[in-house]
Design a protein around this motif. Structure first.
Motif, PDB file in Angstrom:
ATOM      1  N   THR A  85       0.827  -1.208   0.000  1.00  0.00           N
ATOM      2  CA  THR A  85       0.000   0.000   0.000  1.00  0.00           C
ATOM      3  C   THR A  85       0.863   1.260   0.000  1.00  0.00           C
ATOM      4  O   THR A  85       2.010   1.244   0.421  1.00  0.00           O
ATOM      5  CB  THR A  85      -0.904   0.014   1.254  1.00  0.00           C
ATOM      6  N   PHE A  86       0.268   2.374  -0.459  1.00  0.00           N
ATOM      7  CA  PHE A  86       0.882   3.715  -0.440  1.00  0.00           C
ATOM      8  C   PHE A  86       2.216   3.732  -1.204  1.00  0.00           C
ATOM      9  O   PHE A  86       3.201   4.306  -0.734  1.00  0.00           O
ATOM     10  CB  PHE A  86       1.084   4.218   0.994  1.00  0.00           C
TER      11      PHE A  86
ATOM     12  N   ARG B  81       7.205   2.232  -0.129  1.00  0.00           N
ATOM     13  CA  ARG B  81       5.948   2.807   0.299  1.00  0.00           C
ATOM     14  C   ARG B  81       6.152   3.919   1.310  1.00  0.00           C
ATOM     15  O   ARG B  81       7.125   3.909   2.070  1.00  0.00           O
ATOM     16  CB  ARG B  81       4.994   1.760   0.880  1.00  0.00           C
ATOM     17  N   GLU B  82       5.236   4.892   1.297  1.00  0.00           N
ATOM     18  CA  GLU B  82       5.275   5.995   2.245  1.00  0.00           C
ATOM     19  C   GLU B  82       4.544   5.556   3.502  1.00  0.00           C
ATOM     20  O   GLU B  82       3.379   5.191   3.466  1.00  0.00           O
ATOM     21  CB  GLU B  82       4.612   7.230   1.634  1.00  0.00           C
ATOM     22  N   ILE B  83       5.272   5.572   4.620  1.00  0.00           N
ATOM     23  CA  ILE B  83       4.648   5.209   5.895  1.00  0.00           C
ATOM     24  C   ILE B  83       4.712   6.422   6.826  1.00  0.00           C
ATOM     25  O   ILE B  83       5.334   7.418   6.489  1.00  0.00           O
ATOM     26  CB  ILE B  83       5.315   3.980   6.544  1.00  0.00           C
ATOM     27  N   ASP B  84       4.104   6.325   7.988  1.00  0.00           N
ATOM     28  CA  ASP B  84       3.987   7.486   8.868  1.00  0.00           C
ATOM     29  C   ASP B  84       5.322   8.144   9.173  1.00  0.00           C
ATOM     30  O   ASP B  84       5.433   9.350   9.212  1.00  0.00           O
ATOM     31  CB  ASP B  84       3.322   7.089  10.194  1.00  0.00           C
ATOM     32  N   GLY B  85       6.366   7.357   9.406  1.00  0.00           N
ATOM     33  CA  GLY B  85       7.634   7.940   9.834  1.00  0.00           C
ATOM     34  C   GLY B  85       8.655   8.086   8.725  1.00  0.00           C
ATOM     35  O   GLY B  85       9.770   8.554   8.960  1.00  0.00           O
ATOM     36  N   GLY B  86       8.333   7.723   7.507  1.00  0.00           N
ATOM     37  CA  GLY B  86       9.326   7.793   6.427  1.00  0.00           C
ATOM     38  C   GLY B  86       8.973   6.849   5.293  1.00  0.00           C
ATOM     39  O   GLY B  86       7.868   6.917   4.746  1.00  0.00           O
ATOM     40  N   LEU B  87       9.920   5.983   4.937  1.00  0.00           N
ATOM     41  CA  LEU B  87       9.722   5.080   3.802  1.00  0.00           C
ATOM     42  C   LEU B  87      10.027   3.646   4.182  1.00  0.00           C
ATOM     43  O   LEU B  87      10.857   3.384   5.047  1.00  0.00           O
ATOM     44  CB  LEU B  87      10.655   5.482   2.647  1.00  0.00           C
ATOM     45  N   GLU B  88       9.354   2.708   3.514  1.00  0.00           N
ATOM     46  CA  GLU B  88       9.609   1.288   3.742  1.00  0.00           C
ATOM     47  C   GLU B  88       9.727   0.606   2.397  1.00  0.00           C
ATOM     48  O   GLU B  88       9.032   0.976   1.449  1.00  0.00           O
ATOM     49  CB  GLU B  88       8.430   0.698   4.525  1.00  0.00           C
ATOM     50  N   GLU B  89      10.595  -0.386   2.300  1.00  0.00           N
ATOM     51  CA  GLU B  89      10.739  -1.110   1.030  1.00  0.00           C
ATOM     52  C   GLU B  89      10.334  -2.562   1.246  1.00  0.00           C
ATOM     53  O   GLU B  89      10.760  -3.203   2.220  1.00  0.00           O
ATOM     54  CB  GLU B  89      12.195  -1.034   0.566  1.00  0.00           C
TER      55      GLU B  89
ATOM     56  N   LEU C 270       0.560   9.603  -3.673  1.00  0.00           N
ATOM     57  CA  LEU C 270       0.695  10.820  -4.481  1.00  0.00           C
ATOM     58  C   LEU C 270       1.944  10.895  -5.336  1.00  0.00           C
ATOM     59  O   LEU C 270       1.901  11.368  -6.468  1.00  0.00           O
ATOM     60  CB  LEU C 270       0.697  12.047  -3.575  1.00  0.00           C
ATOM     61  N   ARG C 271       3.067  10.468  -4.762  1.00  0.00           N
ATOM     62  CA  ARG C 271       4.330  10.746  -5.437  1.00  0.00           C
ATOM     63  C   ARG C 271       4.812   9.610  -6.325  1.00  0.00           C
ATOM     64  O   ARG C 271       5.947   9.603  -6.770  1.00  0.00           O
ATOM     65  CB  ARG C 271       5.400  11.119  -4.393  1.00  0.00           C
TER      66      ARG C 271
END
Lengths: 270, 355
Positions: free
Chosen positions: A157-158, A175-183, A196-197
């Motif tokens: 997601t995201f 993915r964009e998560i609350d605190g930054g990014l996750e792969e 969005l991005r």
């Protein structure tokens, strides 16, 4: 050398026709909903999904066998399908609902998508579903996850970046998560929801709009899919939020600081 | 004689009340399962808001903690002290150290399968919980309600009614989950519910759960990159200083906003335009699809105030806006507006606040 048939991917992009993002919506006087006599467009996150599918084909060429868009909505939703076809999708499915039908819920929509995916089995199935993370009307943000759960597929997601490895039948998604990014690394088949991005969607060119008129749109009803879209949650009413009225303007920084002080806001203790 | 007659009448009254309640068995009170998220041994503030929401259903609250061996014990100890939580379930496994929805969902599905005592499943509307909960609900063929701002449970009808924002918060929908939805899933908007408090003396029971091994998850976690900051966290800060497209570039964004955030003890936020342009990290985005904040003070600097941005900050207590454009929509919601160049205003503001 042509890739073997086993390595050609079919992409399905579910899209939704929503009130245009720039419209200032008005709650109707009987508090049953909002005034829908306003401009409608493709849900912005779904535009990003269509764009991503088209970009994947531009990058991977023949390895993307088909891009199909699907919508579950009233007759006017076919305009939204035409826009997606003009952006580069190959064909479309319209699960048509009567104008009077209540808006389906995410669980219902996901079941319809599952049924559409089942019908695609004879044509090689669906390997990748790319869809918006949320629709800007109900802001529910669930349908992708529900579909992944129903299908028991991987989900990402995201997404702000998708890198597809067709040979390995997997995708690396940032993915964009609350605190930054996750792969994440996900095996296909996979549901990706767009953030969005991920990309900036193209405007369909006039030649492509004309070409899109000839692309096929298959019309189905919920009965054809063997599903019931009756919502299980009841919407009792829709109201305006508490009104926020702007305050006055100040002329300079001194006046601003005075207003802050009035509200009890001063420098934080060191 | 009269007193024994009236005693008989009173007794008869009591007896009929007793048989009434046997004939019309009331449904058991709610029992909410709250997914408690955590980082570095600390329970996420959003999850504490979810506990408050779960408690307001009027019944029991059970917390669920899932994590790796280094994480779980400390979190369980904190959770047990939460006043409104009666039981803390926990499941520890290296499988959950960097959890993905596909590896956590089977545990929840087992907890919620037939004969489960739970009537509600609750979490914060965080990026991980909102990825997980709908997947679990789908496996149980149940709908879910996202981002609720209030709730009311009626035990006699076994129905729960929620409010939630729609159309970027420009309308509020009241949604009812009736009794034929046996387990009601919902995620909670943290700004709408105060964080649940702990009590040093409080001691809930705790129970370790067996891990549900997912032998061959289709999804593997590769890495997580969190933005590091000494500032208060944007989602819970009482003061936020937020910058928009007018901030030119990342260096200018930071150089302009950081001194102001420092003097106010504020978190830093950003509009979508600023994040898209690379001035700020995506984790700082405030808006309909970014973070929703409701601090005591929200300062919008060089932010025009698009509908989608307002959705993320219009519940702030005091909104201050600085913008060169007197017609910027942000002034329609700002309590205090200053039409001026932020590059003149911000340094002067920082100087004078320090005095």
């Amino acid at each position: 050398m042509r890739p073997s048939a086993a390595r050609l991917l079919n992409i399905l992009v579910p899209i939704k026709r929503t009130v245009d993002y720039a419209v200032k919506i008005r709650v109707n006087p009987d508090q049953t909903g909002i005034d829908l006599n306003v401009k409608h467009s493709m849900n912005p996150f779904d535009e990003i999904a269509v764009e991503e599918a088209v970009r994947l084909r531009e990058k991977l060429k023949d390895e993307i066998k088909s891009i199909k868009v699907v919508t579950i909505g009233p007759p006017k939703s076919s305009e939204t399908l035409r826009t997606a076809l003009a952006m580069g999708a190959d064909s479309a499915v319209h699960v048509e609902l009567p104008d009077s039908a209540p808006a389906p819920e995410p669980l219902g929509v996901a079941k319809a998508l599952r049924a559409v995916i089942a019908r695609e089995k004879e044509k090689g199935g669906v390997d990748l579903v790319i869809m918006g993370k949320q629709a800007i009307d109900d802001d529910a943000g669930q349908t992708g996850q529900i579909l992944a759960g129903l299908m028991d597929w991987a989900q990402a997601t995201f997404a702000s970046k998708v890198v597809l490895d067709v040979g390995k039948k997997e995708a690396t998604v940032t993915r964009e998560i609350d605190g930054g990014l996750e792969e994440l690394r996900c095996r296909l088949p996979l549901v990706v929801t767009t953030d969005l991005r991920l990309n900036e969607p193209r405007y369909a060119s006039l030649p492509n709009i004309m070409k899109a008129k000839k692309k096929p749109i298959e019309k189905l009803t919920p009965a054809d899919l063997g599903i019931d879209l009756t919502p299980r949650l009841e919407t009792l009413k829709v109201e305006e939020p508490p009104k926020r009225v702007g305050g006055g303007k100040v002329a300079n920084v001194d006046e601003l600081i005075a207003k802050l002080k009035e509200a009890g806001i001063t420098a934080a203790k060191a | 004689a009269r007193s024994s007659a009236s005693t008989m009448l009173r007794l008869r009254g009591v007896i009929s009340v007793v048989s009434l309640s046997r004939r019309y068995a009331t449904s058991p009170g709610p029992h909410a399962l709250v997914f408690l998220e955590h980082r570095d041994g600390v329970i996420d503030s959003g999850s504490l808001s979810a506990v408050t929401a779960a408690h307001s259903l009027g019944g029991r609250v059970t917390g669920l903690i899932v994590g790796g061996p280094e994480q779980v014990p400390k979190v369980v100890e904190t959770a047990k002290k939460l006043k409104s939580v009666s039981t803390v379930l926990h499941c520890t496994s290296p499988q959950y150290s960097s959890p993905v929805s596909e590896t956590v969902s089977p545990l929840l599905e087992r907890l919620l399968s037939s004969n489960s005592p739970y009537t509600h499943v609750v979490s914060a509307h965080s990026s991980s919980a909102k990825s997980l909960l709908p997947r679990v609900a789908a496996k149980l063929d149940l709908p879910a309600v996202s981002d609720i701002t209030s709730l009311e449970h009626d035990t006699s009808s076994n129905a729960t009614t929620f409010t939630r924002p729609i159309y970027a918060g420009n309308a509020i929908a009241t949604v009812r989950a009736p009794s034929n939805i046996p387990i009601k899933f919902f995620t909670v908007r943290s700004t709408a519910f105060a964080a649940a408090q702990g009590d040093e003396g409080g001691q809930a029971q705790d129970e370790a759960l067996d891990v549900v091994e997912v032998a061959d998850s289709p999804t593997q976690h590769v890495k997580t990159d969190l933005t590091k900051s000494d500032r208060p966290e944007l989602g819970v800060a009482s003061r936020v200083v937020s910058g928009g497209r007018a901030l030119k570039n990342a260096e200018t964004f930071n150089a302009t906003l950081e001194p102001l955030a420092d003097v106010l003890g504020a978190a830093i936020g950003a509009s979508r335009a600023a994040v898209d342009a690379g001035y700020a990290d995506n984790s700082l985005q405030v808006g309909q699809t970014g973070k929703v904040v409701a601090p005591e003070l929200y300062m919008a600097l060089g932010i025009s105030g698009a509908i989608q941005h307002l959705a993320g900050m219009k519940d702030s207590k005091l909104i201050v806006a600085v913008n060169k454009d007197p017609d910027a929509p942000i002034f329609q919601v700002a309590d205090v507006g200053l039409v001026a160049d932020l590059y003149d205003v911000v340094p002067e503001l920082v100087e004078k606040l320090k005095q």
